[in-house]
Design a protein around this motif. Structure first.
Motif, PDB file in Angstrom:
ATOM      1  N   TRP A 116      -9.055  15.006 -15.810  1.00  0.00           N
ATOM      2  CA  TRP A 116      -8.040  15.965 -15.365  1.00  0.00           C
ATOM      3  C   TRP A 116      -7.201  15.370 -14.246  1.00  0.00           C
ATOM      4  O   TRP A 116      -5.967  15.440 -14.279  1.00  0.00           O
ATOM      5  CB  TRP A 116      -8.741  17.241 -14.914  1.00  0.00           C
TER       6      TRP A 116
ATOM      7  N   SER B  43      -5.178  12.234 -15.690  1.00  0.00           N
ATOM      8  CA  SER B  43      -4.036  12.629 -16.514  1.00  0.00           C
ATOM      9  C   SER B  43      -2.991  13.335 -15.667  1.00  0.00           C
ATOM     10  O   SER B  43      -1.789  13.198 -15.921  1.00  0.00           O
ATOM     11  CB  SER B  43      -4.496  13.532 -17.658  1.00  0.00           C
TER      12      SER B  43
ATOM     13  N   VAL C 219       0.574  11.802 -16.107  1.00  0.00           N
ATOM     14  CA  VAL C 219       1.473  12.546 -16.981  1.00  0.00           C
ATOM     15  C   VAL C 219       2.851  12.707 -16.340  1.00  0.00           C
ATOM     16  O   VAL C 219       3.866  12.783 -17.047  1.00  0.00           O
ATOM     17  CB  VAL C 219       0.855  13.920 -17.326  1.00  0.00           C
TER      18      VAL C 219
ATOM     19  N   GLY D 189      -0.911   7.175 -19.456  1.00  0.00           N
ATOM     20  CA  GLY D 189      -0.571   8.576 -19.244  1.00  0.00           C
ATOM     21  C   GLY D 189      -0.377   9.328 -20.536  1.00  0.00           C
ATOM     22  O   GLY D 189      -0.891  10.441 -20.717  1.00  0.00           O
ATOM     23  N   LEU D 190       0.358   8.747 -21.473  1.00  0.00           N
ATOM     24  CA  LEU D 190       0.587   9.399 -22.760  1.00  0.00           C
ATOM     25  C   LEU D 190      -0.719   9.537 -23.537  1.00  0.00           C
ATOM     26  O   LEU D 190      -0.994  10.579 -24.149  1.00  0.00           O
ATOM     27  CB  LEU D 190       1.616   8.598 -23.568  1.00  0.00           C
TER      28      LEU D 190
ATOM     29  N   ALA E 115      -2.836  12.282 -22.007  1.00  0.00           N
ATOM     30  CA  ALA E 115      -2.236  13.589 -22.246  1.00  0.00           C
ATOM     31  C   ALA E 115      -2.585  14.131 -23.628  1.00  0.00           C
ATOM     32  O   ALA E 115      -2.670  15.351 -23.828  1.00  0.00           O
ATOM     33  CB  ALA E 115      -0.717  13.504 -22.088  1.00  0.00           C
TER      34      ALA E 115
ATOM     35  N   TRP F 288       6.153  20.317 -14.029  1.00  0.00           N
ATOM     36  CA  TRP F 288       4.736  20.438 -14.368  1.00  0.00           C
ATOM     37  C   TRP F 288       4.083  21.580 -13.587  1.00  0.00           C
ATOM     38  O   TRP F 288       3.176  22.256 -14.099  1.00  0.00           O
ATOM     39  CB  TRP F 288       4.007  19.127 -14.105  1.00  0.00           C
TER      40      TRP F 288
ATOM     41  N   THR G 237      -3.472  23.349 -23.049  1.00  0.00           N
ATOM     42  CA  THR G 237      -3.067  21.949 -22.893  1.00  0.00           C
ATOM     43  C   THR G 237      -2.071  21.785 -21.757  1.00  0.00           C
ATOM     44  O   THR G 237      -2.236  20.946 -20.864  1.00  0.00           O
ATOM     45  CB  THR G 237      -2.464  21.431 -24.214  1.00  0.00           C
ATOM     46  N   PHE G 238      -1.011  22.598 -21.785  1.00  0.00           N
ATOM     47  CA  PHE G 238       0.003  22.483 -20.734  1.00  0.00           C
ATOM     48  C   PHE G 238      -0.556  22.920 -19.379  1.00  0.00           C
ATOM     49  O   PHE G 238      -0.172  22.385 -18.344  1.00  0.00           O
ATOM     50  CB  PHE G 238       1.235  23.309 -21.103  1.00  0.00           C
TER      51      PHE G 238
ATOM     52  N   LEU H   1      -2.707  19.945 -17.957  1.00  0.00           N
ATOM     53  CA  LEU H   1      -1.889  18.844 -17.474  1.00  0.00           C
ATOM     54  C   LEU H   1      -1.089  19.251 -16.242  1.00  0.00           C
ATOM     55  O   LEU H   1      -0.965  18.484 -15.278  1.00  0.00           O
ATOM     56  CB  LEU H   1      -0.957  18.357 -18.587  1.00  0.00           C
TER      57      LEU H   1
ATOM     58  N   SER I  13      -1.512  17.775 -12.477  1.00  0.00           N
ATOM     59  CA  SER I  13      -0.404  17.152 -11.757  1.00  0.00           C
ATOM     60  C   SER I  13      -0.269  17.744 -10.359  1.00  0.00           C
ATOM     61  O   SER I  13      -0.078  17.013  -9.377  1.00  0.00           O
ATOM     62  CB  SER I  13       0.900  17.343 -12.540  1.00  0.00           C
TER      63      SER I  13
END
Length: 321
Positions: free
Chosen positions: A88, A91, A95, A140-141, A144, A219, A245-246, A249, A253
């Protein structure tokens, strides 16, 4: 194995592979500097240069190990909360770099000063800089995509169904945290578009600073909207895994970036180094970063909640083994 799980597994391997060139470059820098074959980064002595790059080699190793833990069978046997927390945070850091790197490239470079710890001095070949950027963007990708897939494999109940079908409802503190995250994100976006309030040194603002504020602000808003969506008490058509998911992330962040920026801001405020200044008012910036760390931490339990349950050690699949 469905499409999301397959994509997550491929992304995890891709993240590990993407970070490998970065680790190799850093090893070459250390060995070359010790052997006197490569220059030391500007502003560093030999000992400082070796220590700095050895630390980043270790960080790259942790990143590669974490990516593999999200896809290899042994990763399912590691303590679940530990894997989830480290991934967590990782990412959350990386991200934000994805849209930043894309926008920075489209703008032809932002004019900000590249950290000397990554530049290796003015003599670093362009291909090394490209590989370093590819490593961070790829990691990062990959995380994610791989992290939500891993979480769904390990705790499928948390991702099943649709928003609101569990009755919704969250503690009041979580709603306050989501509102706080929205305020913080709005302030960062305000600064990104040139807002002057809370900015002590307008001349220090550059494209790098604006881009990072804009990306982190978006984010932060994503985390807040996702948390509000998951608090719905009435069923909706939206699959639960989308806001989860969002939310993961975005909250990561908030927590990770501000967790890193808060000590830096406090250092600048207390030490007042002659060669370092920040555009923001330091009191305002420190308050925002402290609030962001708290908001991300408070939102996290809700993002793994399912019918009153969360990610805890007794519930881990195969915990007894």
């Amino acid at each position: 194995m469905d499409r999301l799980d397959r994509a997550g597994r491929l992304a995890a391997y891709g993240a590990a592979a993407a970070m490998a060139p970065y680790a190799v470059i850093k090893v070459v820098w250390v060995v070359g500097a010790v052997a006197g074959l490569l220059p030391i980064g500007e502003g560093f002595g030999l000992a400082g240069w070796v220590v700095l790059n050895t630390v980043t080699i270790g960080m790259a190793g942790i990143g590669i190990t974490m990516a593999l833990a999200l896809v290899r069978p042994w990763g399912m046997r590691l303590p679940g909360p530990l894997v989830a927390f480290v991934a967590w945070v990782g990412s959350g850091f990386l991200v934000a770099m994805l849209p930043y790197a894309v926008l920075d490239s489209l703008l032809g470079g932002s004019g900000g000063d590249e950290p000397q710890g990554e530049s290796g001095g003015a003599s670093m070949p362009g291909w090394e800089a490209v590989l370093i950027q590819v490593s961070f963007v790829g990691m990062g990708l990959g995380l994610a995509i791989a992290l939500p897939a891993y979480l769904r494999r390990r705790w499928p109940d948390a991702f099943a169904g649709r928003v609101g079908d569990d009755g919704g409802g969250v503690p009041r503190r979580v709603l306050w945290a989501a509102g706080l995250g929205a305020v913080i994100g709005s302030v960062w976006l305000y600064w990104a578009v040139g807002g002057p309030a809370g900015v002590a040194h307008p001349a220090d603002r550059n494209a790098d600073w604006r881009l990072l504020n804009g990306v982190c602000g978006l984010w932060a808003l994503a985390a807040s909207v996702a948390t509000w969506a998951l608090s719905r008490s009435r069923p909706a058509r939206l699959p639960r895994w989308v806001p989860l998911t969002f939310g993961w992330l975005g909250a990561g962040s908030l927590f990770a970036w501000s967790g890193w920026k808060l000590p830096l801001t406090l250092y600048v405020a207390v030490a007042d180094p002659a060669d370092t200044s920040l555009p923001e008012n330091l009191t305002v910036a420190a308050g925002l970063h402290a609030a962001a760390v708290a908001a991300g931490a408070v939102m996290l339990p809700t993002l793994v909640r399912r019918r009153g349950r969360g990610i805890t050690a007794p519930e881990l699949p195969g915990a007894a083994s």
